[in-house]
Scaffold this motif. Structure first.
Motif, PDB file in Angstrom:
ATOM      1  N   ILE A  63       0.847  -1.193   0.000  1.00  0.00           N
ATOM      2  CA  ILE A  63       0.000   0.000   0.000  1.00  0.00           C
ATOM      3  C   ILE A  63       0.884   1.244   0.000  1.00  0.00           C
ATOM      4  O   ILE A  63       1.777   1.384   0.838  1.00  0.00           O
ATOM      5  N   VAL A 119       1.039   5.160   0.728  1.00  0.00           N
ATOM      6  CA  VAL A 119       0.264   6.114   1.529  1.00  0.00           C
ATOM      7  C   VAL A 119       1.205   7.099   2.199  1.00  0.00           C
ATOM      8  O   VAL A 119       2.365   6.777   2.482  1.00  0.00           O
ATOM      9  N   ILE A 156       4.095  -1.189   3.565  1.00  0.00           N
ATOM     10  CA  ILE A 156       3.661   0.204   3.437  1.00  0.00           C
ATOM     11  C   ILE A 156       4.775   1.027   2.806  1.00  0.00           C
ATOM     12  O   ILE A 156       5.902   1.042   3.304  1.00  0.00           O
ATOM     13  N   SER A 191      -1.887   7.853   6.861  1.00  0.00           N
ATOM     14  CA  SER A 191      -1.632   6.626   7.633  1.00  0.00           C
ATOM     15  C   SER A 191      -2.080   6.795   9.073  1.00  0.00           C
ATOM     16  O   SER A 191      -2.815   5.969   9.618  1.00  0.00           O
ATOM     17  N   ARG A 192      -1.629   7.867   9.669  1.00  0.00           N
ATOM     18  CA  ARG A 192      -1.871   8.068  11.107  1.00  0.00           C
ATOM     19  C   ARG A 192      -3.318   8.418  11.414  1.00  0.00           C
ATOM     20  O   ARG A 192      -3.911   7.876  12.356  1.00  0.00           O
ATOM     21  N   LEU A 217      -5.996  -0.877   8.758  1.00  0.00           N
ATOM     22  CA  LEU A 217      -4.864  -1.811   8.750  1.00  0.00           C
ATOM     23  C   LEU A 217      -4.964  -2.795   9.907  1.00  0.00           C
ATOM     24  O   LEU A 217      -4.714  -3.994   9.743  1.00  0.00           O
ATOM     25  N   LEU A 261      -5.871   5.696   8.093  1.00  0.00           N
ATOM     26  CA  LEU A 261      -5.702   4.313   7.647  1.00  0.00           C
ATOM     27  C   LEU A 261      -5.469   3.302   8.769  1.00  0.00           C
ATOM     28  O   LEU A 261      -5.807   2.123   8.614  1.00  0.00           O
ATOM     29  N   LEU A 262      -4.882   3.710   9.871  1.00  0.00           N
ATOM     30  CA  LEU A 262      -4.471   2.753  10.911  1.00  0.00           C
ATOM     31  C   LEU A 262      -5.583   1.809  11.366  1.00  0.00           C
ATOM     32  O   LEU A 262      -5.348   0.596  11.489  1.00  0.00           O
ATOM     33  N   ASN A 299       5.752   4.805   1.990  1.00  0.00           N
ATOM     34  CA  ASN A 299       5.402   6.186   2.323  1.00  0.00           C
ATOM     35  C   ASN A 299       5.875   7.143   1.235  1.00  0.00           C
ATOM     36  O   ASN A 299       6.930   6.942   0.637  1.00  0.00           O
ATOM     37  N   ASP A 352       2.305   9.755   5.383  1.00  0.00           N
ATOM     38  CA  ASP A 352       2.327   9.636   6.843  1.00  0.00           C
ATOM     39  C   ASP A 352       1.042  10.142   7.485  1.00  0.00           C
ATOM     40  O   ASP A 352       0.512   9.538   8.412  1.00  0.00           O
ATOM     41  N   THR A 353       0.538  11.281   7.008  1.00  0.00           N
ATOM     42  CA  THR A 353      -0.639  11.890   7.629  1.00  0.00           C
ATOM     43  C   THR A 353      -1.871  11.008   7.482  1.00  0.00           C
ATOM     44  O   THR A 353      -2.591  10.748   8.457  1.00  0.00           O
TER      45      THR A 353
END
Length: 295
Positions: free
Chosen positions: A97, A99, A126, A104-105, A112, A108-109, A128, A101-102
């Motif tokens: 995937i 993605v 992942i 993700s946090r 996941l 998306l978390l 980034n 950082d923003t």
């Protein structure tokens, strides 16, 4: 070789049972059909594979040699079929995937975590990067799917919006007085502004909106981290441009305050991005479905 595969399977079962009749039972074939298969294989290979006895059949030396290799080959085929079944049932495999950082946090978390719980055998990789990086990952095949800030305009990509977001401006206690009533964009441009760096899709979207109003953006700070953008505002270094949905904790706790605009910035979306002409893997399909279905 492909035409002989069924014959080799029959040969393998006969050699394991040392009997045509027992092999026929295991294969759900008639004994005559098993016998004919072995005769056909012997004819094609031009060797005798079995000695026929009153108690059954026994491998010849040539039969023993062939059986060693057939056992190995069929074992590899069975292992491959088993692995394919595991992939189909999502017992193993890899999902890559792309993605930032923003996202993700702040978005998306939870997805996941849920996917990892349901399919622990799938390795999650992942990558980034910025939106342009993620598009490059997808086009090169390095990533199966990407989660990006929209809009994205690319005819080669399949784009599925999955969450509406709103760009807003926030400030700390020093500038709190300007939050009492809506502010004109012209007035906002006079204040020290804090933006993400220029290559950020979020920055470009907001800047396009401001330019359409005939105004120019000249930030006091340009940062590479979303968390820094919020922290700079919290520490009264200026007015930060942030995504409301990703800043709710700070807003709800009164750490940051929203600067209302007379003309709101139109909402946009986060989207799932993949190549149009390349079918998603089963793991990628499940992952995309987990994001797009109502929670």
């Amino acid at each position: 070789m492909i035409g002989k595969l069924d014959l080799y399977r029959v040969f393998n079962v006969v050699s394991r049972n040392n009997s045509f009749s027992k092999a026929a039972e295991e294969l759900y074939m008639t004994q005559s059909a098993v016998s004919q298969s072995i005769l056909k294989l012997e004819k094609e290979l031009e060797v005798q594979l079995f000695y026929r006895t009153s108690k059954g059949v026994v491998l010849t030396n040539e039969g023993k040699l062939l059986n060693d290799h057939v056992n190995s080959a069929l074992g590899m085929i069975n292992a491959a079929e088993s692995k394919l079944l595991d992939f189909k049932m999502l017992k193993n495999g890899e999902l890559c995937i792309g993605v930032g950082d923003t996202i993700s946090r702040y978005f998306l978390l939870p997805y996941l975590e849920d996917f990892r719980f349901k399919y622990p055998g799938i390795r999650l990789k992942i990558l980034n990067g910025t939106t342009s990086d993620i598009i490059a990952f997808i086009k090169s095949g390095a990533a199966d799917v990407g989660i990006c800030n929209l809009p994205i305009y690319d005819e080669h990509l399949e784009i599925i919006p999955c969450k509406e977001i709103h760009d807003i401006f926030v400030c700390g206690t020093k500038y709190k007085k300007i939050t009492t009533k809506p502010v004109r964009l012209e007035r906002l441009m006079e204040l020290p502004l804090i933006f993400l760096e220029k290559k950020s899709n979020s920055r470009m979207y907001v800047e396009r909106f401001i330019r359409k109003k005939g105004l120019h953006v000249s930030p006091a700070f340009e940062l590479g981290s979303y968390d820094l953008v919020m922290d700079f505002a919290k520490n009264n270094l200026g007015i930060s441009c942030v995504i409301k949905e990703f800043s709710e904790e700070y807003l709800n706790r009164g750490i940051l305050y929203e600067v209302l605009l007379e003309e709101k910035i139109p909402s946009r979306s986060i989207g799932i991005v993949s190549l149009k002409m390349v079918p998603l893997s089963r793991a990628a399909e499940k992952f995309v479905g987990s994001i797009t279905k109502p929670r």
